[in-house]
Write a protein that holds these residues in place. Structure first.
Motif, PDB file in Angstrom:
ATOM      1  N   ALA A  40      -4.670  11.075 -13.127  1.00 26.62           N
ATOM      2  CA  ALA A  40      -6.274  11.105 -13.116  1.00 26.62           C
ATOM      3  C   ALA A  40      -6.767  11.885 -14.221  1.00 26.62           C
ATOM      4  CB  ALA A  40      -6.528  12.129 -12.110  1.00 26.62           C
ATOM      5  N   PRO A  66      -7.796  11.497  -8.083  1.00 23.74           N
ATOM      6  CA  PRO A  66      -5.716  11.664  -8.110  1.00 23.74           C
ATOM      7  C   PRO A  66      -5.531  10.397  -6.948  1.00 23.74           C
ATOM      8  CG  PRO A  66      -6.774  13.375  -8.225  1.00 23.74           C
ATOM      9  CD  PRO A  66      -7.764  12.656  -8.129  1.00 23.74           C
ATOM     10  N   ASP A  67      -6.298  10.445  -6.304  1.00 22.21           N
ATOM     11  CA  ASP A  67      -5.893   9.057  -4.898  1.00 22.21           C
ATOM     12  C   ASP A  67      -5.889   7.508  -5.655  1.00 22.21           C
ATOM     13  OD1 ASP A  67      -8.669   9.098  -4.856  1.00 22.21           O
ATOM     14  OD2 ASP A  67      -8.918   9.510  -2.628  1.00 22.21           O
ATOM     15  N   GLY A  68      -6.192   7.749  -6.690  1.00 23.28           N
ATOM     16  CA  GLY A  68      -5.486   6.109  -7.012  1.00 23.28           C
ATOM     17  C   GLY A  68      -7.435   5.385  -6.933  1.00 23.28           C
ATOM     18  N   ARG A  69      -8.670   5.708  -6.430  1.00 26.16           N
ATOM     19  CA  ARG A  69      -9.913   5.647  -6.534  1.00 26.16           C
ATOM     20  C   ARG A  69     -10.079   5.556  -7.701  1.00 26.16           C
ATOM     21  NH1 ARG A  69     -13.586   8.213  -3.827  1.00 26.16           N
ATOM     22  NH2 ARG A  69     -11.656   9.976  -3.789  1.00 26.16           N
ATOM     23  N   GLN A  90      -9.389   0.711  -7.524  1.00 26.06           N
ATOM     24  CA  GLN A  90      -8.816   1.310  -7.095  1.00 26.06           C
ATOM     25  C   GLN A  90      -7.721   0.825  -8.276  1.00 26.06           C
ATOM     26  OE1 GLN A  90      -7.568   0.172  -3.456  1.00 26.06           O
ATOM     27  NE2 GLN A  90      -7.684  -2.088  -3.581  1.00 26.06           N
ATOM     28  N   LYS A  92      -3.647   0.105  -9.055  1.00 21.94           N
ATOM     29  CA  LYS A  92      -2.533  -0.134  -7.996  1.00 21.94           C
ATOM     30  C   LYS A  92      -1.049  -0.313  -9.551  1.00 21.94           C
ATOM     31  CE  LYS A  92      -4.701  -2.629  -4.841  1.00 21.94           C
ATOM     32  NZ  LYS A  92      -4.406  -3.613  -3.930  1.00 21.94           N
TER      33      LYS A  92
END
Length: 264
Positions: A40, A66-69, A90, A92
């Motif tokens: 992040a 932190p959640d990949g967004r 996002q 991946k």
């Protein structure tokens, strides 16, 4: 810019990047595939290349959550056209220290999907370093620069800044190369400088002055005028650690992306 099929191909590319390498170089292979999850943080992203046969350049400030967004602001030049937009997307990641980034613009552009994808190389800490845009219409690689936390102030530029840059200019109905080096002195958001340039081989040396309008989010606009009376306009991202700034020129006849470094 990128279709779902292209992004799927990018993920497949990441997954099979180094077949057979472990037998020949086990220690090197282990180092190449061991890293932390995507980190992040906030990054300045910049690069230049070709879009449908025309020169293109891109400047973004982007936040990885932190959640990949992800979310960010993009300044884009494609030939003589300039566009500014906000986007989301996002990250991946695969197991081999590569990731695919997908972005979706909030601004609809006729004839374009608004989507953009990249294959991104991560360092051992999971930080993005360099990437390749995944689209048949693009030949474009990007560089990531970590953006320090905190607000930006024009005074962070105070002192001597130098640059070395290359771009293209629309001359005689075609794109021709230019190169410029500069020494400039900043004080409180105002600049005085000297530029030595080559436009399609024509050499020039000129003084200039200008001013920067900057937000606390490190994004700004700059206008400069040289001693010959010509004006130049830029979108700017200031490096929050005071290391310098990045700009993308918005004047239709000059496509220049510059990374300028503070000399302390």
């Amino acid at each position: 810019m990128a279709s779902p099929r292209a992004l799927h191909a990018a993920l497949a590319f990441c997954a099979g990047l180094m077949p057979g390498a472990a037998a020949a170089e086990p220690s090197a292979a282990a180092a190449l595939v061991q890293c932390k999850a995507p980190a992040a943080g906030t990054f300045v992203v910049l690069g230049s290349g070709q879009h449908r046969g025309e020169p293109t350049a891109l400047l973004m400030q982007e936040r990885w959550l932190p959640d990949g967004r992800i979310e960010g602001v993009r300044y884009l030049r494609e030939g003589r056209r300039f566009r500014e937009d906000r986007y989301s997307g996002q990250v991946k990641a695969d197991a081999n220290c590569w990731a695919v980034v997908e972005r979706q613009s909030s601004v609809a552009v006729k004839g374009e999907s608004g989507a953009m994808g990249e294959v991104v190389a991560l360092d051992q800490q999971g930080r993005p370093r360099v990437s390749l845009v995944v689209s048949p219409s693009e030949v474009l690689s990007l560089r990531y620069v970590a953006q320090a936390p905190g607000a930006c102030r024009p005074e962070q530029l105070d002192g001597l800044v130098t640059s070395q840059q290359q771009g293209q200019s629309w001359l005689a109905d075609r794109w021709q190369p230019n190169a410029v080096v500069q020494r400039e002195w900043w004080q409180g958001g105002a600049v005085q400088g000297l530029a030595v340039s080559s436009y399609a081989g024509r050499q020039d040396k000129v003084t200039y002055s200008g001013s920067l309008q900057l937000g606390a989010d490190c994004l700004g606009s700059m206008t400069q005028r040289d001693a010959a009376g010509a004006s130049y306009n830029y979108k700017v991202v200031l490096l929050a650690n005071g290391g310098g700034y990045v700009y993308l020129q918005t004047d239709p006849d000059d496509l220049t992306l510059g990374l300028l470094q503070h000399q302390r």
